[in-house]
Design an enzyme around this catalytic site. Structure first.
Site, short mmCIF file in Angstrom:
data_model
loop_
_atom_site.label_atom_id
_atom_site.label_comp_id
_atom_site.label_asym_id
_atom_site.label_seq_id
_atom_site.Cartn_x
_atom_site.Cartn_y
_atom_site.Cartn_z
N LYS A 18 43.00 16.53 -0.56
CA LYS A 18 43.64 17.77 -0.98
C LYS A 18 43.53 18.82 0.12
O LYS A 18 42.53 18.89 0.83
CB LYS A 18 42.98 18.29 -2.26
CG LYS A 18 43.33 17.47 -3.51
CD LYS A 18 42.77 18.13 -4.75
CE LYS A 18 43.21 17.39 -6.01
NZ LYS A 18 42.68 18.01 -7.24
N ARG A 61 37.38 6.69 -9.73
CA ARG A 61 36.80 7.72 -8.86
C ARG A 61 35.62 8.40 -9.56
O ARG A 61 34.57 8.63 -8.96
CB ARG A 61 37.87 8.74 -8.49
CG ARG A 61 37.38 9.92 -7.63
CD ARG A 61 38.59 10.73 -7.17
NE ARG A 61 38.25 12.07 -6.72
CZ ARG A 61 37.87 12.38 -5.49
NH1 ARG A 61 37.75 11.44 -4.58
NH2 ARG A 61 37.61 13.64 -5.16
N HIS A 100 35.21 17.08 -1.96
CA HIS A 100 35.28 18.31 -2.74
C HIS A 100 35.00 19.51 -1.85
O HIS A 100 34.01 19.53 -1.11
CB HIS A 100 34.25 18.30 -3.88
CG HIS A 100 34.62 17.41 -5.02
ND1 HIS A 100 33.71 16.97 -5.95
CD2 HIS A 100 35.81 16.87 -5.38
CE1 HIS A 100 34.32 16.20 -6.83
NE2 HIS A 100 35.59 16.13 -6.52
N TYR A 132 29.26 15.96 -12.36
CA TYR A 132 28.73 14.60 -12.47
C TYR A 132 27.24 14.59 -12.77
O TYR A 132 26.70 13.57 -13.20
CB TYR A 132 29.05 13.82 -11.20
CG TYR A 132 30.53 13.61 -11.01
CD1 TYR A 132 31.23 12.72 -11.82
CD2 TYR A 132 31.24 14.32 -10.06
CE1 TYR A 132 32.59 12.54 -11.68
CE2 TYR A 132 32.60 14.15 -9.91
CZ TYR A 132 33.27 13.27 -10.72
OH TYR A 132 34.63 13.10 -10.58
#
Length: 309
Positions: free
Chosen positions: A183, A255, A278, A287
């Protein structure tokens, strides 16, 4: 009466997101739908988009809320609108951003769904009876790259066999890693574990049966063309069904499984953040909640004070 269509400015903005920001096609489709909603409501009220006020934008949001859209959907729509008006401001086409302070209703943050370790390994190791060897090698390879590397489906489909000037991503067998474009057009290296590397090498041996010699894409279908995200979702869904998975499996679930299982084993939040690509560690911290759920289940099953009568 003709249905509303995108304005020229909106088309230019979507082209900017596609070319400069390199957003995934699925994200672009969602943004396009959101902008079409904006056009529709503005036309229905006789309003000009380039002079929209914050009050009018809030009324649009209230109207969408009356349609019982989920908070997550409302947030995505507002994000698309906000980004477009920000871009218009950069082009000098609007004086202010009417969406800047408009917020969707608060939403609960559901935990990402992840497979258990045993289920994830069973899916990766599954051998379908009487399967085409080429198809079987492809499916095993894509599962190992999704679960073993934590790749996004857009990163997976962008992989090429080797680097060339137009590559979004590629594999480096000697270094046992993939180079992916995540991203925000951020590049990162993702290591290949032994199982992923073996699956990749097996696929590369059989790949010429489907792919032309000059085809750059790593993952191709029976017709020799690069696999699309939808094709990968369908192949993964079918593999999960034949493997007897207890739930619907999609690429992002693998993922999530990669991140959850890695965090359970290592406890290295920063390392998991780096591997996932990230930008903000708060995105990775979700997580830790999955990890706590895992520990809570272990406690409930094993501790004598936790067992129910």
């Amino acid at each position: 009466m003709l249905s509303p269509s995108l304005t020229d400015e909106q088309r230019r903005y979507l082209d900017y997101l596609r070319v400069q920001r390199r957003l995934a096609e699925r994200t672009l489709t969602l943004y396009q739908d959101a902008l079409l909603r904006l056009v529709h409501m503005a036309e229905a009220d006789g309003l000009a988009l380039l002079t929209l006020s914050s009050l009018q934008a809030r009324r649009f949001l209230a109207r969408l809320n009356e349609q019982k859209l989920a908070p997550r959907t409302l947030s995505l729509i507002l994000s698309a609108w906000r980004g477009w008006y920000r871009w218009l401001g950069q082009q000098g086409l609007v004086a202010s951003n009417p969406i800047v302070d408009v917020r969707a209703p608060k939403q609960g943050k559901p935990l990402p769904k992840a497979l258990g370790v045993d289920d994830a390994v069973r899916l990766a190791d599954h051998q379908q009876d009487n399967a085409d060897p080429v198809a079987e090698a492809l499916d095993r390879c894509l599962v190992e790259l999704l679960y073993g590397g934590g790749l996004r489906v857009s990163e997976l489909t962008g992989l090429d066999v080797r680097h060339h000037p137009q590559s979004a991503g590629w594999v480096e067998l000697d270094a046992a890693e993939t180079q992916v474009l995540g991203k925000g057009a951020k590049r990162r290296a993702v290591p290949l574990g032994s199982h992923a590397l073996a699956a990749l090498q097996q696929w590369l041996v059989l790949r010429p049966q489907w792919a032309a010699a000059d085809e750059p894409a790593l993952l191709v279908g029976p017709r020799g063309a690069r696999l699309s995200p939808d094709m990968i979702r369908k192949r993964l869904k079918q593999r999960a069904l034949t493997a007897g998975m207890p739930t619907h499996v999609h690429p992002h679930m693998l993922r999530h499984s990669f991140a959850s299982h890695l965090l359970q084993s290592s406890g290295d939040l920063r390392g998991v953040q780096e591997l996932l690509g990230h930008a903000n560690i708060t995105t990775t911290q979700i997580y830790t909640r999955l990890d706590f759920q895992h520990l809570a289940k272990v406690y409930d099953a094993a501790h004598p004070r936790a067992k129910k009568k």
